[in-house]
Design an enzyme around this catalytic site. Structure first.
Site, PDB file in Angstrom:
ATOM      1  N   ASP A   1     -11.619  -5.589   4.392  1.00 17.25           N
ATOM      2  CA  ASP A   1     -10.459  -6.182   3.720  1.00 17.25           C
ATOM      3  C   ASP A   1      -9.550  -6.887   4.716  1.00 17.25           C
ATOM      4  OD1 ASP A   1     -11.646  -4.826   1.692  1.00 17.25           O
ATOM      5  OD2 ASP A   1      -9.981  -3.452   1.303  1.00 17.25           O
TER       6      ASP A   1
ATOM      7  N   SER B   1      -3.535  -3.725  -0.462  1.00 17.92           N
ATOM      8  CA  SER B   1      -3.199  -2.945   0.741  1.00 17.92           C
ATOM      9  C   SER B   1      -3.437  -3.761   2.017  1.00 17.92           C
ATOM     10  CB  SER B   1      -3.992  -1.636   0.776  1.00 17.92           C
ATOM     11  OG  SER B   1      -5.382  -1.871   0.715  1.00 17.92           O
TER      12      SER B   1
ATOM     13  N   GLY C   1      -4.247  -2.195  -6.959  1.00 16.75           N
ATOM     14  CA  GLY C   1      -5.274  -1.296  -7.503  1.00 16.75           C
ATOM     15  C   GLY C   1      -6.320  -1.981  -8.354  1.00 16.75           C
ATOM     16  N   ALA C   2      -6.393  -3.316  -8.323  1.00 15.72           N
ATOM     17  CA  ALA C   2      -7.400  -4.041  -9.116  1.00 15.72           C
ATOM     18  C   ALA C   2      -8.623  -4.369  -8.262  1.00 15.72           C
ATOM     19  CB  ALA C   2      -6.808  -5.316  -9.698  1.00 15.72           C
TER      20      ALA C   2
HETATM   21  P1  ADP Z   1      -5.828  -2.138  -3.574  1.00 16.92           P
HETATM   22  O1  ADP Z   1      -5.815  -2.403  -2.111  1.00 16.92           O
HETATM   23  O2  ADP Z   1      -7.189  -2.203  -4.157  1.00 16.92           O
HETATM   24  O3  ADP Z   1      -4.872  -2.994  -4.354  1.00 16.92           O
HETATM   25  P2  ADP Z   1      -4.938   0.403  -2.635  1.00 16.92           P
HETATM   26  O4  ADP Z   1      -4.796   1.738  -3.303  1.00 16.92           O
HETATM   27  O5  ADP Z   1      -5.796   0.307  -1.452  1.00 16.92           O
HETATM   28  O6  ADP Z   1      -5.351  -0.630  -3.779  1.00 16.92           O
HETATM   29  O7  ADP Z   1      -3.497  -0.103  -2.182  1.00 16.92           O
HETATM   30  C1  ADP Z   1      -2.437  -0.129  -3.090  1.00 16.92           C
HETATM   31  C2  ADP Z   1      -1.202   0.459  -2.447  1.00 16.92           C
HETATM   32  O8  ADP Z   1      -0.695  -0.450  -1.456  1.00 16.92           O
HETATM   33  C3  ADP Z   1      -0.062   0.631  -3.423  1.00 16.92           C
HETATM   34  O9  ADP Z   1      -0.150   1.857  -4.116  1.00 16.92           O
HETATM   35  C4  ADP Z   1       1.139   0.590  -2.481  1.00 16.92           C
HETATM   36  O10 ADP Z   1       1.319   1.824  -1.852  1.00 16.92           O
HETATM   37  C5  ADP Z   1       0.715  -0.426  -1.435  1.00 16.92           C
HETATM   38  N1  ADP Z   1       1.199  -1.767  -1.806  1.00 16.92           N
HETATM   39  C6  ADP Z   1       0.462  -2.823  -2.179  1.00 16.92           C
HETATM   40  N2  ADP Z   1       1.233  -3.900  -2.443  1.00 16.92           N
HETATM   41  C7  ADP Z   1       2.506  -3.507  -2.226  1.00 16.92           C
HETATM   42  C8  ADP Z   1       3.790  -4.133  -2.347  1.00 16.92           C
HETATM   43  N3  ADP Z   1       3.915  -5.399  -2.749  1.00 16.92           N
HETATM   44  N4  ADP Z   1       4.892  -3.413  -2.031  1.00 16.92           N
HETATM   45  C9  ADP Z   1       4.752  -2.126  -1.630  1.00 16.92           C
HETATM   46  N5  ADP Z   1       3.599  -1.480  -1.509  1.00 16.92           N
HETATM   47  C10 ADP Z   1       2.480  -2.139  -1.808  1.00 16.92           C
HETATM   48 MG    MG Z   2      -6.932  -1.265  -0.688  1.00 16.70          MG
END
Ligand code: ADP
Ligand code: MG
Length: 378
Positions: free
Chosen positions: A169, A125, A119-120
């Protein structure tokens, strides 16, 4: 927590994929325009054991104690809960979007671990999607290339997870190379890897995560998309990508002031991406500073998606000798990047941190990223 602790045996293979930072080209993707992201040296690792039945099991250090499972015979978004959709969704999208025949395949045990902050704005994702997509296509011998996998990742995120995102991405995470950026044409999906050459020039990219998450980010994003659609329709083009800076005087006559400024951001931002690519090729990274700063000003003044924390981060970095700086990502919070001399990194990070303290803002998280190789089997 490890794969061994969850499943009681050692994994047979490991794949990893990086998060990304967008160097320049913001809100251009859904206008069919250009973006210039790079994969970063923060990765999500998928450790995998092969099963003999049709089950996929997934666990993550992110949520210890939970193991999600789904049979290849039950693949459907309605059966995927929470973050597990980022993994199961890939198997589903390989079948639905890429047409893979999974009827004779066996499943996997998957363990996810990551140092991409969630989320940064660094796309944790895409990191999870792309590592898993490369692993599944390899292990199932589906023979899909990386561009096809980027589309699979996007399809999964759009339809299994339910997030309406573009393909930037995944493209960065799959196609990134060390010390290089990925130039992506969001209409044709043509890509080119362009040397960033920060290493040779003694430069680094500093990420300044403001840790600001604005409540109206989603509404603001939708409003910007609507303005862009309105602007394109009024100008009689399919997408704002079809306009050039020479069309701006006509746009100003035709459009209301707010729509015009939204359009001007996108049109000039597309041009700045093209200029950045040319400048990197002809002059190297020290010459792109003004383009980064102009991009930030355009997002602040014309697109109105910056926040005071991002402006302060950019201003402070520039005042302390950064080569260039801009907010990155969707806006309304999130992170800024600064292109800095390696030796100046500490002083600039300190200056930003104390400027935030003086302004009474939450302490930012400041760290360096390097442009790194995309998804791979480790
Ligand atoms: P960003 O891609 O900017 O970090 P997003 O909201 O698009 O934020 O994606 C974040 C989501 O991806 C998390 O809330 C989770 O559901 C999933 N995610 C990311 N990394 C992991 C991880 N290491 N293990 C499980 N889920 C993950
Ligand atoms: Mg994302």
């Amino acid at each position: 927590m490890t794969f061994q602790q969850v499943y009681g045996y050692e994994p047979t293979v490991q794949y990893s994929a990086p998060g990304r930072v967008n160097l320049i080209g913001e809100h251009t993707d859904y206008n069919d325009g250009y973006v210039l992201p790079f994969a970063i040296d923060r990765r999500t690792v998928a450790s995998i054991g092969q099963r003999e039945d049709r089950l996929i099991r997934v666990a993550s250090a992110f949520e210890p104690d939970a193991v999600h499972e789904l049979s290849l015979d039950e693949l459907d978004p309605s059966r995927m809960q929470g973050w597990s959709a980022y993994v199961f969704g890939i198997a589903w999208a390989l079948r639905e979007q890429a047409g893979a025949d999974l009827s004779d395949k066996t499943g996997f045990d998957v363990f996810i671990d990551s140092d991409v902050p969630v989320g940064a704005g660094l796309s944790s994702s895409a990191a999870i999607e792309c590592g898993v997509a490369l692993a599944f296509t390899d292990l199932w011998e589906l023979g899909l290339d990386r561009k096809a996998l980027a589309r699979v990742g996007q399809y999964s995120e759009n339809h299994a997870v339910g997030a309406p995102t573009g393909i930037m991405d995944q493209s960065a995470s799959l196609l990134g190379e060390q010390d290089a950026v990925v130039f992506l044409d969001c209409r044709t999906l043509d890509t080119a890897v362009v040397d960033l050459a920060l290493e040779a020039n003694g430069l680094e990219v500093l990420v300044i995560d403001t840790r600001v998450e604005h409540a109206h980010a989603t509404g603001g994003y939708k409003a910007r998309r609507d303005s862009c659609e309105r602007g394109a329709a009024a100008m009689g083009v399919e997408a704002l990508r079809d306009l050039s800076v020479d069309d701006l005087p006509r746009a100003q006559e035709l459009l209301d002031d707010e729509t015009f400024r939204r359009v001007r951001h996108v049109v000039t931002e597309d041009q700045r991406v093209l200029d950045t690519v040319r400048t990197l090729r002809e002059q190297g990274p020290r010459a792109i500073g003004d383009l980064l700063v102009a991009s930030h000003a355009s997002m602040r003044d014309d697109f109105e998606i910056s926040v005071p924390e991002l402006d302060l981060a950019v201003e402070t970095a520039m005042a302390h000798g950064a080569v260039g700086a801009r907010m990155t990502g969707g806006g309304f919070g999130g992170a800024a990047i600064a292109l800095v001399d390696r030796e100046a990194r500490g002083a600039i990070a300190d200056a930003v941190t104390s400027a935030f303290a003086s302004a009474g803002y939450r302490e930012p998280t400041v760290f360096t990223v390097h442009a790194a190789q995309g998804a791979r089997r480790d």
